[in-house]
Scaffold this motif. Sequence first.
Motif, short mmCIF file in Angstrom:
data_model
loop_
_atom_site.label_atom_id
_atom_site.label_comp_id
_atom_site.label_asym_id
_atom_site.label_seq_id
_atom_site.Cartn_x
_atom_site.Cartn_y
_atom_site.Cartn_z
N GLY A 116 -8.17 6.28 10.78
CA GLY A 116 -7.62 5.47 9.70
C GLY A 116 -6.60 4.47 10.20
O GLY A 116 -6.53 3.33 9.72
N GLN A 117 -5.81 4.88 11.18
CA GLN A 117 -4.82 3.97 11.76
C GLN A 117 -5.50 2.82 12.49
O GLN A 117 -5.10 1.65 12.34
CB GLN A 117 -3.92 4.74 12.73
N SER A 130 -9.18 -6.60 2.00
CA SER A 130 -9.63 -5.37 2.64
C SER A 130 -8.51 -4.74 3.45
O SER A 130 -8.32 -3.51 3.45
CB SER A 130 -10.83 -5.65 3.54
N ILE A 180 -6.01 -3.06 1.12
CA ILE A 180 -6.56 -1.80 0.60
C ILE A 180 -6.46 -0.70 1.65
O ILE A 180 -6.02 0.42 1.39
CB ILE A 180 -8.01 -1.99 0.14
N LEU A 181 -6.87 -1.02 2.88
CA LEU A 181 -6.86 -0.02 3.94
C LEU A 181 -5.44 0.38 4.32
O LEU A 181 -5.16 1.56 4.61
CB LEU A 181 -7.60 -0.55 5.17
N ALA A 219 -2.88 0.44 2.30
CA ALA A 219 -2.39 1.29 1.22
C ALA A 219 -2.97 2.70 1.31
O ALA A 219 -2.28 3.69 1.02
CB ALA A 219 -2.73 0.67 -0.13
N VAL A 220 -4.23 2.79 1.74
CA VAL A 220 -4.88 4.11 1.82
C VAL A 220 -4.40 4.90 3.02
O VAL A 220 -4.05 6.08 2.91
CB VAL A 220 -6.42 3.92 1.87
N TRP A 221 -4.35 4.26 4.20
CA TRP A 221 -4.09 4.99 5.43
C TRP A 221 -2.62 4.99 5.85
O TRP A 221 -2.21 5.86 6.62
CB TRP A 221 -4.94 4.40 6.57
N ARG A 222 -1.83 4.02 5.41
CA ARG A 222 -0.41 3.93 5.78
C ARG A 222 -0.20 4.21 7.27
O ARG A 222 0.40 5.21 7.67
CB ARG A 222 0.41 4.90 4.93
N ALA A 231 -14.52 -2.12 0.89
CA ALA A 231 -13.99 -0.84 0.43
C ALA A 231 -15.09 0.09 -0.09
O ALA A 231 -15.19 1.25 0.32
CB ALA A 231 -12.93 -1.08 -0.64
N SER A 250 -7.33 0.38 9.86
CA SER A 250 -6.40 -0.38 9.00
C SER A 250 -5.64 -1.42 9.81
O SER A 250 -5.50 -2.58 9.38
CB SER A 250 -5.44 0.57 8.29
N SER A 283 -16.85 3.33 2.03
CA SER A 283 -16.64 4.65 1.44
C SER A 283 -17.97 5.37 1.23
O SER A 283 -18.11 6.56 1.52
CB SER A 283 -15.89 4.53 0.11
#
Length: 292
Positions: free
Chosen positions: A176-177, A52, A55-56, A58-61, A220, A180, A224
């Motif tokens: 998001g930061q 998890s 994944i997070l 990669a999505v939010w960077r 994930a 993640s 979502s």
Amino acid sequence: MTTDFRPAGSPLLPVAALVAGMVSLQSGAALAKTLFPVVGASGVSALRVGFSALILLAVWRPWRRSLPMRDAGWILLYGVALGLMNLLFYRALLTIPLGPAVAIEFAGPLTVALSASRRLFDVAWIGLAVLGLGLLLPLGGAGALDPVGVAYALGAALAWALYILFGQRAGRAHGGQAVSLGMLTAALVIAPFGLAEAGTALFEPATLASGLVVAVMSSALPYSLEMVALRRLDRQVFGVMMSVEPAIASLAAMAILGERLGPVQWFAIACVIVASVGITARSRPRPAPGAP
């Protein structure tokens, strides 16, 4: 300030998305339990949270934004609470069924909600929740559960309450930061326990593939789908619907694991659900700075 932020359109889509998310989450938890003989509860928890986190990230960077030191401290506490919540919950599933474990874990958010309440009528909901939890606790009744499993579930409930409180503080950073980096912290908290219990079996290709499926189904995908629902449903309606999660967990466990509950346990879960619905339906959302 209005709490109705639904765009025009049918409510069927967000309701279906929310129900699908809860089914996915609890089915993922039931599937995770089938991996216990392979890597143990701690190993499964490490796989779920680790994937998890990847994944997070990669999505939010999250590295693209600067992070103030005060926010970093709250995100750290948020992540530790998240990690302990997952670890303790999976440890509870070693000895007690999924449905009752979820119902006991609900004591965490219920306590947080009630702590902010000043209504005398809410005492009734407290009593109903206590009745339900009392029927599930190892007090010698017909629905009594394993004491060790109940202790882990209560620990998960405490961690969930702390997760909510710390998450509110951590939320001052970019959403998001915060989530993640919080999930990354949780993965680092759980990793030593998973490695100690599972060892090299944690890195078997088949185990990794199963862990990825559990992570997608338990994190994930449901998160979502919940976001889709939150954007179109009133917060109060969203909270009331989420209250049925212990029942969904029980049905998922019955279908996937063959776990069947007795009448007393079903009644106890119903008490927790009704108390949660009552508390949520009577709550008054308080606007937060910058909230939509």
